[in-house]
Design an enzyme around this catalytic site. Structure first.
Site, short mmCIF file in Angstrom:
data_model
loop_
_atom_site.label_atom_id
_atom_site.label_comp_id
_atom_site.label_asym_id
_atom_site.label_seq_id
_atom_site.Cartn_x
_atom_site.Cartn_y
_atom_site.Cartn_z
N ASP A 67 1.31 2.55 3.37
CA ASP A 67 0.37 3.68 3.48
C ASP A 67 1.48 5.20 3.28
O ASP A 67 0.85 6.30 3.62
CB ASP A 67 -0.62 3.83 4.26
CG ASP A 67 -1.83 4.69 3.72
OD1 ASP A 67 -1.57 5.41 2.66
OD2 ASP A 67 -2.43 5.16 4.80
N HIS B 298 0.65 -1.11 -0.02
CA HIS B 298 0.05 0.15 0.02
C HIS B 298 0.80 1.24 0.09
O HIS B 298 1.38 1.48 1.17
CB HIS B 298 -0.96 -0.06 1.22
CG HIS B 298 -1.85 1.11 1.19
ND1 HIS B 298 -3.29 1.03 1.41
CD2 HIS B 298 -1.78 2.52 1.17
CE1 HIS B 298 -4.05 2.12 1.34
NE2 HIS B 298 -2.90 3.04 1.41
N ASN C 264 -5.16 7.54 -6.40
CA ASN C 264 -5.61 8.70 -5.69
C ASN C 264 -4.92 9.90 -6.33
O ASN C 264 -4.63 10.83 -5.46
CB ASN C 264 -6.28 8.69 -4.31
CG ASN C 264 -4.91 8.73 -3.32
OD1 ASN C 264 -3.70 8.20 -3.95
ND2 ASN C 264 -5.07 9.44 -2.23
N LYS D 244 -9.19 -0.20 -5.77
CA LYS D 244 -9.36 0.54 -4.74
C LYS D 244 -10.70 1.23 -4.67
O LYS D 244 -10.96 1.96 -5.52
CB LYS D 244 -8.18 1.51 -4.56
CG LYS D 244 -7.95 2.45 -3.22
CD LYS D 244 -7.66 1.52 -2.33
CE LYS D 244 -8.00 2.52 -0.90
NZ LYS D 244 -6.79 2.80 -0.23
N HIS E 258 -10.51 1.22 1.58
CA HIS E 258 -10.33 2.41 2.62
C HIS E 258 -11.63 2.24 3.43
O HIS E 258 -12.67 2.80 3.07
CB HIS E 258 -10.19 3.86 1.97
CG HIS E 258 -9.80 4.77 3.07
ND1 HIS E 258 -8.77 5.39 3.41
CD2 HIS E 258 -10.90 5.27 4.12
CE1 HIS E 258 -8.77 6.14 4.39
NE2 HIS E 258 -9.95 6.06 4.75
N HIS F 7 -4.56 -0.65 5.81
CA HIS F 7 -4.28 0.03 6.70
C HIS F 7 -5.35 0.08 8.25
O HIS F 7 -5.73 0.87 8.49
CB HIS F 7 -4.03 1.75 6.55
CG HIS F 7 -5.04 2.21 5.50
ND1 HIS F 7 -6.46 2.27 5.81
CD2 HIS F 7 -4.93 3.10 4.47
CE1 HIS F 7 -7.26 2.88 5.02
NE2 HIS F 7 -6.25 3.32 4.07
N HIS G 68 1.54 5.48 -1.60
CA HIS G 68 1.13 6.39 -2.48
C HIS G 68 2.59 7.21 -3.08
O HIS G 68 3.52 7.52 -2.12
CB HIS G 68 0.51 7.77 -1.60
CG HIS G 68 -0.63 7.12 -1.06
ND1 HIS G 68 -1.88 7.48 -1.78
CD2 HIS G 68 -0.97 6.52 0.11
CE1 HIS G 68 -2.97 6.73 -1.17
NE2 HIS G 68 -2.55 6.28 0.19
O1 DOR Z 1 -3.57 9.65 5.51
C1 DOR Z 1 -4.00 9.38 4.49
N1 DOR Z 1 -3.21 9.86 3.20
N2 DOR Z 1 -4.87 8.34 4.21
C2 DOR Z 1 -5.45 8.12 3.06
O2 DOR Z 1 -6.21 7.41 2.89
C3 DOR Z 1 -4.76 8.85 1.80
C4 DOR Z 1 -3.80 9.43 1.93
C5 DOR Z 1 -3.05 10.46 1.00
O3 DOR Z 1 -3.15 10.06 -0.17
O4 DOR Z 1 -2.35 11.19 1.27
ZN ZN Z 2 -3.30 5.04 1.45
#
Ligand code: DOR
Ligand code: ZN
Length: 347
Positions: free
Chosen positions: A251, A17, A45, A103, A140, A178, A19
């Site tokens: 995450d 997971h 995202n 997702k 999520h 998460h 980003h």
């Molecule tokens: O804390 C987070 N940041 N939770 C999420 O679900 C998205 C993520 C983000 O993309 O910054």
């Molecule tokens: Zn995430």
């Protein structure tokens, strides 16, 4: 017997997971992940989100272009589920070979979730196809709306949406992403084997006191938000239990320092710099370093039906100080535990 190990060598881990954003931000953060991990499940995202296989293919190429020439790294792509995702796109995703999951963000739950799902029932035809194609659904798992306390949103999601979903689609592979609560851990433990769960380093190391210690601490703010100590303990117990249902997902979610340290700060902790060391610290705190390899390197790959990695990484017991800030985009990037000492270092 009681002497602490000075070195730990394990199969190279994967991050299930992650980003990494896009553009200059992507170029700045990706090398941290490719140094530690062989593969990562890439969150979709972006603005606009990655909704189609064509968009995922283009994003995948931009990620590959950001991998330093010294590293080998495979981005495992995901699609962002919307009210309008079609079953045909699921067939295409499975056939692509590079899209490994879909997702689900409840609309409005977190960063760039505006195009998320407004009612989970709208996706039943898509879930049906995902089940048939064996394409995992990554959740999520939080309800939205002011009627539910922010600390209860995960628990309420289980009761309202997750439990019914798993009943409606008994063969659907589901990852509770998460996880932050004892309730999630218990749900996953009791569910069938196609239900898995990722756990972040911050949720293993901290409870919600961290957000308020001596003042408000935006770098501990992520979603789902840190919970109680009993929840942290349940998560640590699950992660170190050797159960193949629980695996590593950082995450890691980079935001500029300016967008975190402001009157309405963004959610997300950046941990890609030192993810494995943070997990090692958590596992060692309960004398379970021997369980790190399964959690970090085996169980996720097994869940996704991918081969385990062949190469290895080594952590050394060596104290170093986490930088206050890393170069990023228009302002810097503050890593989790910035300025603090860490007792493990990847070599
Ligand atoms: O804390 C987070 N940041 N939770 C999420 O679900 C998205 C993520 C983000 O993309 O910054
Ligand atoms: Zn995430």
């Amino acid at each position: 017997m009681s002497s602490k190990p000075t070195e730990l060598t394990i199969t190279r881990p994967d991050d299930w997971h992650l980003h990494v954003r896009d553009g200059a931000a992507l170029k700045a953060v990706l090398p941290y992940t490719s140094r530690q991990f062989a593969r990562a499940i890439i969150m979709p995202n972006l603005k606009p989100p990655v909704r189609t296989v064509a968009e995922a293919a283009a994003y995948r190429q931009r990620i590959l272009d950001a991998v330093p020439s010294t590293d080998r790294f495979e981005p495992l792509m995901t699609l962002y589920l919307t009210d309008n995702t079609s079953p045909e796109e699921i067939v295409k995703a499975k056939a692509s070979g590079f899209v490994h999951a879909v997702k689900y963000y409840p609309a409005g739950a977190t960063t760039n979730s505006d195009s998320g799902v407004t009612d989970i029932r709208k996706c039943d035809a898509v879930f049906d196809m995902m089940q048939a194609q064996d394409l995992p659904l990554l959740l999520h798992g939080e309800v939205t709306g002011d009627d539910v306390d922010v600390f209860d949103r995960e628990k309420v999601f289980i009761d309202r949406h997750l439990a019914p979903l798993v009943k409606r689609f008994p063969n659907l592979r589901v990852v509770v992403e998460h996880a932050t609560t004892r309730a999630s851990v218990e749900f996953v433990r009791e569910a069938h084997a196609r239900v898995g769960c990722t756990i972040t380093p911050q949720h293993l190391l901290h409870n919600r006191n961290a957000i308020f210690k001596g003042g408000i601490r935006p770098h501990y703010y992520c979603l789902p938000i840190l919970k109680r100590e009993e929840d942290r303990k349940a998560l640590l117990d699950a992660a170190t239990s050797g159960s193949p249902k629980f695996f590593l997902g950082t995450d890691s979610a980079p935001h500029t320092k300016n967008s975190k340290e402001t009157c309405c700060g963004a959610a997300g902790c950046f941990s890609a710099l030192h993810a494995l060391e943070l997990y090692a610290t958590a596992f060692e705190s309960v004398g379970k370093l021997d369980q790190l390899e399964g959690f970090a390197s085996f169980f996720g790959a097994d869940f996704y039906g991918l081969p385990r990695n062949q190469s290895q990484v080594t952590l050394k017991r060596e104290t170093w100080t986490i930088p206050d800030e890393l170069p990023f985009t228009e302002s810097g990037l503050v890593p989790l535990h910035a300025g603090e000492a860490l007792a493990w270092k990847m070599v």
